[in-house]
Scaffold this active site. Structure first.
Site, short mmCIF file in Angstrom:
data_model
loop_
_atom_site.label_atom_id
_atom_site.label_comp_id
_atom_site.label_asym_id
_atom_site.label_seq_id
_atom_site.Cartn_x
_atom_site.Cartn_y
_atom_site.Cartn_z
N ASN A 1 0.62 -0.99 0.41
CA ASN A 1 -0.10 0.04 -0.30
C ASN A 1 0.76 1.42 -0.17
OD1 ASN A 1 -2.44 1.52 0.02
ND2 ASN A 1 -3.05 1.80 2.12
N SER B 1 -4.41 3.22 17.70
CA SER B 1 -5.88 4.27 16.71
C SER B 1 -6.91 4.32 17.99
CB SER B 1 -6.33 3.21 15.07
OG SER B 1 -7.82 3.82 15.33
N THR C 1 -9.59 3.85 17.23
CA THR C 1 -11.12 3.32 17.32
C THR C 1 -11.08 1.77 18.04
OG1 THR C 1 -11.55 1.40 15.87
CG2 THR C 1 -9.09 1.39 16.03
N TYR D 1 -10.28 -5.19 12.34
CA TYR D 1 -9.64 -4.26 12.45
C TYR D 1 -9.41 -3.94 14.13
CZ TYR D 1 -7.05 0.35 12.09
OH TYR D 1 -6.36 1.59 12.46
N LYS E 1 -5.87 -4.37 16.52
CA LYS E 1 -5.26 -3.69 17.48
C LYS E 1 -5.65 -3.14 19.07
CE LYS E 1 -3.72 -0.28 13.77
NZ LYS E 1 -2.21 -0.44 13.54
N PHE F 1 -5.29 9.81 15.84
CA PHE F 1 -7.30 10.24 15.65
C PHE F 1 -7.35 10.15 14.11
CE2 PHE F 1 -7.04 10.60 19.49
CZ PHE F 1 -8.31 10.07 20.33
N GLY G 1 -21.00 0.91 11.32
CA GLY G 1 -20.57 0.78 12.10
C GLY G 1 -19.98 2.72 12.22
#
Ligand code: UD1
Length: 336
Positions: free
Chosen positions: A37, A126, A128, A150, A154, A179, A295
């Site tokens: 990526n 993250s 998240t 995901y 984390k 963030f 989500g």
């Protein structure tokens, strides 16, 4: 003492900006990246920005023998681990691949570090891990949860690092909870340019501005936020990169682990972002209101005070800098 740092995923968006800031701070840097990526020309672009030769190994962090070779060939003091997959939707389609890349990838790196006697790591986490927080701004003490593979990866990585640090005092970890990274390098030579249709807001808007995508779909305007669209804490990628330099410095100086938010403490809506980008590029950007994305949460922004107390970190660049640097990067890139 060695000042050489291993950057996994160092050719990616945040990794490449961190490379530049580490070099500016006087570190030597070695990159490992599998270019899954990242664009192939990033090392050349980093050479233009820094004026020096880039040392880059192509490969996967799951390849323990390649990691052993890198540690044998360089006197590495610490690692910064970016190499991971980060698309929430994709993680629900190929959860095992996410666990292999993100969790097994971390374990492979830690095992190679241990074999080489290197015990200092900065880890890309993250916001998240906070799920949908009960109160804002969210602090590092907020409860953690996950609602997709995901997020699971984390959180599992964070908990693994905490257990290792608890029981083996040789290790020092900097867990950085990002963030929403945005913007690009001031030179316009590196930035975010995903190969596929972007999932994240800023790269999507930038491709509407270049004409590669027709219009922005705004995922919901009926959230309980000032304009009804989702609110996030966007942080300039150069600020974020500097947060890594400060985290490394703190780990190498003190040997004490830390977990901190890297954000600005301010939230902006999707429409705020769109308007700021229109100011940067100088023309209107088409958009349409679509249903909410499954989500998504209404609003999240971080309390940045612990990063300031522990690392002396404070974001310097605002929304207009993020949009102007993104536009400078993407409009040039399209022309090259
Ligand atoms: C997303 C992930 C997060 C991950 C981060 C990594 C989800 C639910 N969350 O964060 O776990 O750590 O990426 O980069 O995927 N938006 C639009 N139109 C678009 C794209 C986004 O309206 O085409 C809106 C979203 O609804 C949201 C905001 O823009 O309100 C930011 O979205 P995005 O950039 O994808 O980031 P997050 O959802 O915060």
């Amino acid at each position: 003492m060695s000042k050489t740092i291993l950057l996994t995923g160092g050719a990616g968006f945040i990794g490449s900006h961190t490379y530049v800031e580490l070099m500016a701070a006087g570190y030597e840097v070695v990159i490992i990246d599998d270019f899954s990526n990242a664009h192939r020309d990033v090392p050349d672009r980093l050479e233009v920005i820094t004026g020096g030769k880039v040392t880059c190994y192509e490969g996967d962090v799951l390849d323990g023998s390649l990691l052993d070779r890198i540690f044998a060939e360089h006197d590495i003091a610490a690692a910064v681990h970016f190499a991971a997959r980060k698309a929430v939707g994709e993680s629900t389609e190929i959860p095992l691949e996410y666990m292999q890349a993100n969790i097994a990838g971390l374990y492979s790196l830690l095992a190679a570090m241990k074999r080489a006697g290197v015990f200092t790591l900065v880890f890309s986490s993250s916001c998240t891990v906070y799920g949908d927080p009960d109160s804002l701004p969210v602090t590092e003490e907020a409860p953690r949860s996950f609602s997709h593979p995901y997020g699971f990866t984390k959180l599992t990585c964070e908990q693994s690092l905490e257990q290792i640090a608890l029981h083996d005092p040789r290790w020092a970890f900097g867990i950085l909870r990002y963030f929403n990274p945005a913007g690009a390098h001031a030179t316009g030579l590196i930035g975010e340019d995903p190969n596929d249709i972007p999932n994240n807001l800023m790269p999507y808007i930038s491709k509407v501005a270049t004409g590669e995508l027709e219009r922005l779909g705004v995922f919901g305007n009926d959230y309980p936020t000032p304009d009804g669209t989702g609110v996030r804490d966007y942080i300039h990628v150069t600020d974020l990169a500097q947060g890594h330099v400060l985290s490394l410095k703190a780990l190498l100086d003190s040997g004490d682990s830390h977990t901190v938010n890297l954000g600005t403490g301010r939230g902006y809506s999707v429409l705020d972002m769109l308007q700021a980008y229109e100011r940067a590029c100088g023309f209107d950007l088409p958009h349409e209101i679509l249903p909410r994305r499954p989500g998504d949460i209404a609003e999240v922004y971080g309390d940045p005070s612990k990063a300031q107390d522990v690392l002396g970190f404070r974001a310097q660049l605002g929304l207009d800098d993020m949009c102007a640097s993104s536009w400078n990067w993407i409009s040039r890139r399209k022309n090259t």
